[in-house]
Write an enzyme that holds these catalytic residues in place. Structure first.
Site, PDB file in Angstrom:
ATOM      1  N   ILE A 470     -10.918  -0.622 -20.261  1.00  0.00           N
ATOM      2  CA  ILE A 470     -11.035   0.755 -19.758  1.00  0.00           C
ATOM      3  C   ILE A 470      -9.689   1.265 -19.231  1.00  0.00           C
ATOM      4  O   ILE A 470      -9.624   2.160 -18.398  1.00  0.00           O
ATOM      5  CB  ILE A 470     -12.145   0.874 -18.691  1.00  0.00           C
ATOM      6  CG1 ILE A 470     -11.861   0.003 -17.456  1.00  0.00           C
ATOM      7  CG2 ILE A 470     -13.485   0.477 -19.277  1.00  0.00           C
ATOM      8  CD1 ILE A 470     -12.900   0.222 -16.327  1.00  0.00           C
ATOM      9  N   GLY A 471      -8.632   0.655 -19.779  1.00  0.00           N
ATOM     10  CA  GLY A 471      -7.289   0.996 -19.325  1.00  0.00           C
ATOM     11  C   GLY A 471      -6.728  -0.085 -18.428  1.00  0.00           C
ATOM     12  O   GLY A 471      -5.664   0.057 -17.824  1.00  0.00           O
ATOM     13  N   PRO A 621       1.052 -10.014 -14.366  1.00  0.00           N
ATOM     14  CA  PRO A 621       1.492  -9.276 -13.170  1.00  0.00           C
ATOM     15  C   PRO A 621       1.766  -7.793 -13.441  1.00  0.00           C
ATOM     16  O   PRO A 621       1.607  -6.968 -12.539  1.00  0.00           O
ATOM     17  CB  PRO A 621       2.785 -10.000 -12.768  1.00  0.00           C
ATOM     18  CG  PRO A 621       2.644 -11.368 -13.336  1.00  0.00           C
ATOM     19  CD  PRO A 621       1.851 -11.208 -14.615  1.00  0.00           C
ATOM     20  N   GLU A 694     -10.509  -3.501  -8.256  1.00  0.00           N
ATOM     21  CA  GLU A 694     -11.159  -2.750  -7.192  1.00  0.00           C
ATOM     22  C   GLU A 694     -10.526  -3.042  -5.837  1.00  0.00           C
ATOM     23  O   GLU A 694     -10.533  -2.200  -4.943  1.00  0.00           O
ATOM     24  CB  GLU A 694     -12.663  -3.048  -7.189  1.00  0.00           C
ATOM     25  CG  GLU A 694     -13.290  -2.578  -8.485  1.00  0.00           C
ATOM     26  CD  GLU A 694     -14.805  -2.661  -8.525  1.00  0.00           C
ATOM     27  OE1 GLU A 694     -15.415  -1.811  -9.187  1.00  0.00           O
ATOM     28  OE2 GLU A 694     -15.374  -3.578  -7.916  1.00  0.00           O
TER      29      GLU A 694
HETATM   30 MO1  MOS Z   1     -17.096  -0.585 -11.387  1.00  0.00          MO
HETATM   31  S1  MOS Z   1     -17.654   0.808 -10.016  1.00  0.00           S
HETATM   32  O1  MOS Z   1     -18.337  -1.747 -11.328  1.00  0.00           O
HETATM   33  O2  MOS Z   1     -16.795   0.153 -12.854  1.00  0.00           O
END
Ligand code: MOS
Length: 734
Positions: A470-471, A621, A694
């Site tokens: 997703i990037g 990295p 995250e």
């Molecule tokens: Mo994440 S909010 O589990 O794409």
């Protein structure tokens, strides 16, 4: 491959390819505009039709009547799909509201029709001719008003709404120093670059969807369930994704309506959700009201800690788990957390980057700053003083690795924290200057993940898995993993992702993707190595895969020799056992932010940001740094700009485009740096890695808020921190 004991030394530890800062392998495709995103799939360019979605103009109630005559008569229109003619539709496990509404309406801009026409312009203009009469019902749209109606929600994915250890109330009452504050965070939009988009094609009763989706297998299941067909009749293809942030974890209206539209028009149909439609049609991060109470000794030891959070969602939805980090982050013998959920008839709330921790730390880490000040302690020292090396709710469970203190110490030194002044005391010309710190915390999750690897006679290794990128850099780290395992350079690896015809991976969610999906590729490569060694007549135990060769004793072969008589194929899945139950796997960091606040206008400018992260082995990295600076940027947005403005009369997000919903741009973020501490965690997988995607957003907004306080002496507890909330509290200009 079962993974239920900590990893020992393995070929990944050679770190010839893994662990190196490596450019994205698909980068040139993306930067030259040749990576085919869902809407750009070309196979049906000659025959495809276009669908345009009509959204509900009320938030709650019923469709009284729909007049489609004018739309049907418009030029180029092929078909119109509504709930009245779509046949029986189910609902996916992961969707709260129906993806095609009617006659009952559950939220504003819920899809109620798809108009299909020869061209995009014809579809859009005909959609404007659909006439709908509604019966509007009263809805609940204001979290502040609905607080009193909030109830204890059921446990979700094993997360209990309430926890309690010891006697919080008594310990808090007895604490010599107390803090009791409330904080609010608003509704947030994912605002990813690529809108939700799909192309659907039916071949008999078999459906293929080219779409933009983070979790291929989940979404195959939900498409099948919604349409009432077998999972084996659904193929999802999602090779390139222009951002998701959780908004594409689940199948959305574009995919379901494209499928229904293609059936109705007997043509391939493409549907993109227009930007101004996305904000109310798709999920968002729900607003929260949070209360944090801290009790401490005069020396600064936390004795009592509690965190309560209130949020809202549609009936059947879940809470924003904003208390999650408070269960694990700091010591304190007597503690409690609590979540309450109100019914709101706003669009569906759901996961957005670090659901729970991102808004939760926006409260907790400001409370920690406030408490440090009450205690007369440096906020870095206060956090270090309250470190815990065990799960504070279950002290028999240690953390596998916990370097929070080192993150804080390293960051303080590199950032020049010692120069931080008293609130409102540091000036640079017209600017009031301040520094802020916050801890970052996010759990490391692992999910079973499978892959298939193929070795060709020319020594090229092809990896196939339904993992998505997703990037984040999935293509690259998966390629690095296969290259390391098979002892070849990265340019000998071909990575194919995002297709439900490939083995089921962990997918991209919950920052579990990198560690889990590469561990699945590791497992498949272990099998391929065995097969190759056997084919070459070598003992798999002795065989060394390096420099494009397979060697054992004096014998040496080119890797491709193992596939001289035909391709070698191996497939396996990493299956995670119970290691994560015995010891707590989490990721940690410290964010440092410097801001300038215009002493006359209150304008806030971020001057510098630093993140120090401890998150297991860093597989790449360069890609990991990009993930973290992206998270930091999003955190800056949460601190200073992002807020879906609720129309509390009619129940919709007013600022539903990128003109009204502000996110940071380059000029808002002048300087960012990221430091990764050395860490290898053999408990997480053979890769010894963890998530960072995250972690990067966690704590950032609080660090900004704390920096604004340090600059101005004005504390704002309701996000975003806009100048109207503190301009009257700025220090007098001398
Ligand atoms: Mo994440 S909010 O589990 O794409």
């Amino acid at each position: 491959m079962k993974f239920d004991t900590p990893a020992t030394t393995n070929p990944i530890d050679r770190l010839k390819v893994v662990g190196k800062p490596t450019d994205r392998v698909e980068g040139p495709l993306k930067t030259t505009g040749t990576a085919p995103y869902a809407y750009e799939h070309r196979d049906f360019a000659a025959t495809q039709a276009y669908g345009h979605v009509v959204g509900s103009a009320i938030a709650k109630g019923k469709i009284a009547s729909m007049d489609l005559d004018a739309a049907h008569a418009a030029p180029g229109v092929l078909a119109i799909v509504t709930a009245a003619n779509a046949g029986k539709l189910g609902k996916g496990d992961f969707n709260t509201a129906k993806l095609l509404g009617g006659p009952e309406i559950q939220h504003y801009h819920q899809a109620i029709a798809l108009v299909i026409a020869e061209t995009f312009e014809q579809a859009r203009s005909a959609a404007a001719l659909v006439r709908v009469e509604y019966t509007r019902e009263k809805g609940a749209f204001d979290l502040a008003v609905a607080l009193d109606t909030a109830v204890k929600p059921p446990a979700m994915f094993g997360t209990e709404p309430d926890t309690s250890v010891g006697d919080f109330a008594a310990a808090f009452a007895a604490a010599p120093v107390q803090l009791d504050q409330r904080y609010t965070t608003p509704d947030h939009a994912h605002a990813m670059m690529e809108p939700h988009a799909s192309i659907a094609n039916w071949d008999g009763d078999e459906l293929t969807l080219w779409t933009s989706n983070q979790m291929i297998a989940w979404s195959v299941g939900d498409v099948a369930k919604t349409l009432g067909i077998g999972k084996d009749k659904v193929r999802l293809v999602s090779p390139y994704i222009g951002g998701g942030f959780g908004g594409k974890l689940f199948v959305r209206a574009d995919a379901i309506l494209a499928a229904l539209g293609a059936k109705a028009a007997r043509r391939p149909v493409k549907v993109a959700l227009a930007r101004p439609f996305m904000f109310n049609n798709t999920p968002h991060r729900p607003a929260t009201v949070q209360r944090v109470r801290l009790g401490a000794t005069k020396e600064g030891k936390i004795t009592a800690i509690s965190h309560e959070s209130w949020s809202g969602d549609l009936p059947g939805g879940g809470p924003e788990t904003a208390v999650a980090q408070t269960r694990l982050l700091y010591a304190g013998a007597d503690r409690m957390t609590m979540m309450r959920l109100a019914v709101l008839d706003l669009p569906e709330g759901n996961a957005m980057r670090a659901p729970g921790e991102a808004p939760g730390l926006m409260a907790l880490e400001v409370a920690m700053d406030e408490m440090a000040e009450k205690l007369g302690l440096d906020p870095v020292q206060f956090r270090i003083l309250n470190d815990t090396q065990v799960d504070p709710e279950a002290p028999s469970r240690p953390f596998t690795q916990r370097q929070l203190n080192k993150c804080l110490e390293t960051g303080a030194e590199k950032f020049g924290w010692a120069k931080r002044g008293k609130p409102g005391a540091t000036r640079d010309g017209k600017w009031l200057v301040g520094m802020g710190v916050a801890a970052a915390f996010r759990n490391n999750l692992n999910a079973n993940s499978a892959a298939r690897v193929r070795l060709s006679g020319s020594g090229v290794v092809t990896v196939e898995t339904d993992m998505t990128d997703i990037g984040t850099g999935s293509y690259t780290i998966i390629g690095q993993t296969a290259a390391e395992m098979m002892g070849v350079p990265l340019d000998r690896i071909v990575v194919k992702l995002g297709d439900s015809s490939f083995p089921v991976s962990a997918g991209s969610g919950g920052q579990w993707g990198a560690n889990s999906s590469t561990a699945g590729v590791y497992a498949a490569c272990v099998k391929l190595r065995e097969a190759a060694a056997q084919k070459l007549g070598l003992d798999p135990i002795d065989a060394v895969f390096a420099d494009g060769k397979v060697k054992a004793g004096r014998r040496s072969f080119a890797l491709g020799d193992a596939a001289k008589d035909g391709e070698l194929v191996a497939e396996d899945m990493i299956e995670f056992g119970k290691l994560a139950e015995k010891e707590q796997q989490s990721t940690f960091g410290a964010h440092f932010v410097e801001v300038g606040v215009d002493s006359m206008t209150g304008e806030i400018r971020i001057r510098r940001m630093l993140a120090v992260c401890a998150a297991g082995r860093i597989l790449n990295p360069k890609a990991a740094r990009s993930q973290v600076i992206g998270g930091m940027t999003m955190g800056a947005g949460a601190a200073l700009m992002e807020e879906l403005a609720v129309d509390k009369r009619f129940g919709f997000f007013v600022n539903h485009d990128l003109a009204g919903y502000e996110v940071p741009v380059h000029a808002d973020i002048p300087y960012q740096e990221v430091i990764f501490l050395d860490e290898v965690d053999p408990n997480t997988s053979p890769m010894k890695a963890k998530g960072v995607g995250e972690l990067g957003i966690c704590g950032v907004a609080a660090a900004v808020a704390n920096a604004v306080y340090n600059a101005t002496g004005a504390r704002v507890r309701s996000y975003p921190i806009t100048l109207d909330k503190f301009i009257d509290k700025l220090p007098e200009i001398a």
